[in-house]
Design an enzyme around this catalytic site. Structure first.
Site, short mmCIF file in Angstrom:
data_model
loop_
_atom_site.label_atom_id
_atom_site.label_comp_id
_atom_site.label_asym_id
_atom_site.label_seq_id
_atom_site.Cartn_x
_atom_site.Cartn_y
_atom_site.Cartn_z
CG ASP A 33 -1.71 -1.35 1.30
OD1 ASP A 33 -2.10 -1.65 0.15
OD2 ASP A 33 -2.06 -1.53 2.36
CE LYS A 36 2.25 -2.69 -4.26
NZ LYS A 36 2.09 -2.12 -2.92
CE LYS A 38 0.51 10.05 -7.65
NZ LYS A 38 0.11 11.19 -6.77
CB THR A 62 -6.00 3.43 -4.83
OG1 THR A 62 -6.23 2.47 -3.74
CG2 THR A 62 -7.27 4.74 -4.80
NE ARG A 323 -7.43 -7.09 6.70
CZ ARG A 323 -6.37 -8.01 6.57
NH1 ARG A 323 -6.13 -8.58 7.62
NH2 ARG A 323 -5.83 -8.35 5.49
CB THR A 434 2.32 16.44 -2.84
OG1 THR A 434 1.82 16.61 -4.38
CG2 THR A 434 3.75 16.32 -2.40
N GLY A 435 -0.30 13.85 -2.84
CA GLY A 435 -1.67 13.56 -3.05
C GLY A 435 -2.36 12.42 -3.73
P1 GDP Z 1 -0.94 0.33 -3.53
O1 GDP Z 1 -1.50 -0.95 -2.99
O2 GDP Z 1 0.65 0.37 -3.41
O3 GDP Z 1 -1.21 0.63 -4.91
O4 GDP Z 1 -1.44 1.35 -2.57
P2 GDP Z 1 -3.03 1.53 -2.02
O5 GDP Z 1 -3.84 2.03 -3.14
O6 GDP Z 1 -3.61 0.44 -1.56
O7 GDP Z 1 -2.96 2.77 -0.87
C1 GDP Z 1 -2.48 3.87 -1.23
C2 GDP Z 1 -3.49 4.99 -0.89
O8 GDP Z 1 -2.81 6.30 -0.57
C3 GDP Z 1 -4.35 5.09 -1.82
O9 GDP Z 1 -5.70 5.55 -0.99
C4 GDP Z 1 -4.29 6.19 -2.73
O10 GDP Z 1 -5.28 7.14 -3.10
C5 GDP Z 1 -3.41 7.11 -1.35
N1 GDP Z 1 -2.34 7.99 -2.39
C6 GDP Z 1 -1.25 7.45 -2.86
N2 GDP Z 1 -0.15 8.45 -3.03
C7 GDP Z 1 -0.81 9.50 -2.02
C8 GDP Z 1 -0.20 10.59 -1.78
O11 GDP Z 1 0.98 11.16 -2.14
N3 GDP Z 1 -0.93 11.53 -0.81
C9 GDP Z 1 -1.96 10.95 -0.16
N4 GDP Z 1 -2.56 11.63 0.67
N5 GDP Z 1 -2.66 9.93 -0.53
C10 GDP Z 1 -1.79 9.21 -1.46
P1 IMO Z 2 -0.98 -4.09 -2.11
O1 IMO Z 2 -0.66 -4.65 -3.52
C1 IMO Z 2 -0.90 -4.76 2.36
C2 IMO Z 2 -0.93 -8.83 3.52
C3 IMO Z 2 -2.18 -9.55 4.40
C4 IMO Z 2 -1.64 -10.22 5.22
C5 IMO Z 2 -0.46 -11.04 4.39
C6 IMO Z 2 -0.94 -12.30 3.77
O2 IMO Z 2 -2.19 -3.51 -2.05
O3 IMO Z 2 0.20 -3.52 -1.53
P2 IMO Z 2 -2.52 -12.99 1.69
O4 IMO Z 2 -3.99 -12.82 1.54
O5 IMO Z 2 -1.61 -12.30 0.82
O6 IMO Z 2 -2.14 -14.48 2.18
O7 IMO Z 2 -2.21 -12.11 3.20
O8 IMO Z 2 -0.33 -10.01 3.44
N1 IMO Z 2 -1.12 -8.43 2.29
C7 IMO Z 2 -1.21 -6.99 1.89
N2 IMO Z 2 -1.01 -5.83 2.64
N3 IMO Z 2 -1.38 -4.71 0.81
C8 IMO Z 2 -1.42 -5.56 -0.08
O9 IMO Z 2 -1.32 -5.61 -1.32
C9 IMO Z 2 -1.36 -6.87 0.69
N4 IMO Z 2 -1.56 -8.00 0.10
C10 IMO Z 2 -1.47 -8.89 1.25
O10 IMO Z 2 -2.95 -8.29 5.06
O11 IMO Z 2 -0.89 -9.66 6.11
MG MG Z 3 -2.90 -1.63 -1.85
#
Ligand code: GDP
Ligand code: IMO
Ligand code: MG
Length: 456
Positions: A33, A36, A38, A62, A323, A434-435
């Site tokens: 999270d 990536k 973005k 996202t 979560r 930054t967003g």
């Molecule tokens: P990923 O799994 O690595 O693609 O990341 P996720 O989408 O799960 O989580 C990143 C969250 O942070 C999302 O809700 C994005 O919209 C948000 N986000 C990404 N870059 C930024 C940033 O620079 N600032 C803020 N405030 N939010 C961001």
């Molecule tokens: P992105 O790509 C954050 C975590 C789960 C759990 C562990 C094992 O959005 O960054 P699994 O279902 O893979 O067997 O769960 O890995 N987990 C993540 N945490 N971002 C993810 O994906 C995740 N994918 C799995 O919360 O701790």
């Molecule tokens: Mg994610």
């Protein structure tokens, strides 16, 4: 020394290095999270293809474009750019029902994803019994649960390694596929009933689904390895999109609190069907602080007011399960190890804006364990639970950095913080976010003009 004549592969790579096709890996260097999705979406402006190479629909990426939010789980984050070929490589475990749902959601938003999506026939298929097993195992672990996403990821990878799994290409022949699934279900149902005391999964129900998957998804099957090769031959840029994060890697992460695939850069090659030498740049995406979903060690976790501040300001809720994410300070010890594990030669720092308003920011630069100072992480997650972080305190800033798009527009303290992160990790910060919006980003150094030799 004998004179070695360059083989066709070597010659091809050299030709591509002469200012043409670039192959860039984007992956997370924390526990997921990091933002990536973005960054992949942003960089696809200059790409012909994006490949997912590991993980499955446990990922939640996202994308926000002019305020409109799209969350992707399996479909690569290039899908919102017209003309970009989206590829799902052999390293990805595919849940056909989840893929269908995602395609339908995209279609409702006016994006015909099927036209631009190719799935490797070698992808292991996630069946409903994998989901049942994942959840049954978690329940059985009780207080030692990993906190998986409950989507069948682990059991599907287990079956792949045990050489009894069903592969995506088998959906083309539903009768044969159903017969094979029948055998596998015998085994899964034995475990569900006898080992876990849970209800079995009904073969008739799965058979009906396989018929639908076959007609709707089998046409998406294609040779991903060849598709990447063709793009590079035609001088196109390719992005490899990581899921999860380095610290969730099955081998190098905080085992057993990890996912069931290799999330590190080496997997970009074997999970897509390309050789490692074609990778030019590895962008390590990192949040300006740290988060984690699920159980496992987290040395810099903050259970106090500041932790809640980061969670609120960063909207730290999982994009897949909803979560709440655990939050803490930036851990430079783990991030530095992650950079080494991936050969990161370009850094992207996201969510800088979330730190706005803090008077002081802490960076973990070492650990204390039994009176000893460590500058590298222990290999054992149990020991990582016991370390005490050593912090360096730096001044925060009161100004808003939200949506700032130039380096000069950032407060001096924010620039110093970024410089310090780059210094501690030994890699230049090339991209700053930054967003959440695609536009809220500064690209200081274009990854497509970096060469593989541009190491830190
Ligand atoms: P990923 O799994 O690595 O693609 O990341 P996720 O989408 O799960 O989580 C990143 C969250 O942070 C999302 O809700 C994005 O919209 C948000 N986000 C990404 N870059 C930024 C940033 O620079 N600032 C803020 N405030 N939010 C961001
Ligand atoms: P992105 O790509 C954050 C975590 C789960 C759990 C562990 C094992 O959005 O960054 P699994 O279902 O893979 O067997 O769960 O890995 N987990 C993540 N945490 N971002 C993810 O994906 C995740 N994918 C799995 O919360 O701790
Ligand atoms: Mg994610």
């Amino acid at each position: 020394m004998p004179h070695i004549v360059a083989g066709p592969t070597e010659a091809r790579i050299r030709k591509q290095d002469e200012g043409m096709s670039k192959r860039v890996v984007v992956l997370g260097i924390q526990w997921g999270d990091e933002g990536k999705g973005k960054i992949v979406d942003l960089l696809t402006e200059r790409c012909e293809a994006v490949v997912r190479f590991q993980g499955g629909h446990n990922a939640g990426h996202t994308l926000v474009i002019k305020g409109e939010k799209t969350v992707l789980h399996l479909v690569p984050s290039g899908i919102l750019r017209h003309g970009v070929h989206c590829l799902i490589g052999n390293g990805v475990v595919v849940a056909p029902d989840a893929l269908l749902q995602e395609l339908e959601t995209l279609e409702r938003a006016g994006i015909n994803a099927r036209e631009r999506l190719t799935v490797s026939p070698a992808c292991p298929v996630i069946l409903p019994s994998h989901v049942a097993l994942d959840q049954a195992r978690e329940r059985a672990r009780g207080s030692k649960a990993i906190g998986t996403t409950g989507r069948g990821i682990g059991p599907a990878y287990e079956d792949k390694a045990a050489r009894r799994g069903i592969r995506f290409g088998e959906l083309a022949d539903p009768a044969k596929c159903i017969a094979r699934v029948g055998h596998l279900l015998d085994y899964h149902n034995f475990l569900l009933k006898e080992r876990f005391g849970e209800s079995p999964v009904d073969l008739n129900r799965v058979a009906k689904e396989i018929e639908r998957w076959s007609s709707e998804l089998a046409p998406l099957t294609g040779d991903v390895s060849r598709a990447v090769y063709t793009v590079t031959q035609n001088s196109g840029n390719v992005l490899f999109e990581g899921a999860q994060g380095t610290l969730l890697d099955i081998d190098q992460g905080t085992y057993p609190y990890v996912t069931s695939s290799n999330t590190t850069a080496g997997a970009a090659a074997c999970g897509s069907g390309v050789g490692p030498l074609i990778l030019d740049v590895v962008i390590g995406v990192v949040k300006a602080y740290t988060t984690r979903v699920g159980a496992g060690p987290f040395p810099t976790e903050l259970g106090d007011e500041t932790g809640r501040f980061l969670a609120d300001r960063g909207h730290e809720f999982g994009a897949t399960t909803g979560r709440p994410r655990r939050c803490g300070w930036f851990d430079a010890v783990l991030a530095r190890r992650a950079c080494n594990l991936n050969s990161v030669n370009s850094l992207c720092v996201t969510k800088l804006d979330v730190l706005d308003g803090l008077s002081e920011i802490a960076i973990c630069t070492g650990y204390q364990l039994g009176g000893e100072l460590m500058d590298h992480p222990p290999w054992d997650a149990i020991v990582l639970e016991e370390v005490e972080p050593v912090y360096e305190k730096v001044p925060g800033w009161q100004e808003s950095t939200a949506a700032v798009r130039t380096l000069e527009g950032l407060p001096t303290a924010a620039r110093r913080y970024l410089d310090r992160l780059g210094e501690l990790l030994g890699v230049a910060v090339d991209i700053i976010s930054t967003g959440p919006d695609r536009e809220d980003t500064m690209v200081l150094r274009d990854p497509f003009s970096l060469a593989s030799t541009d190491s830190p």
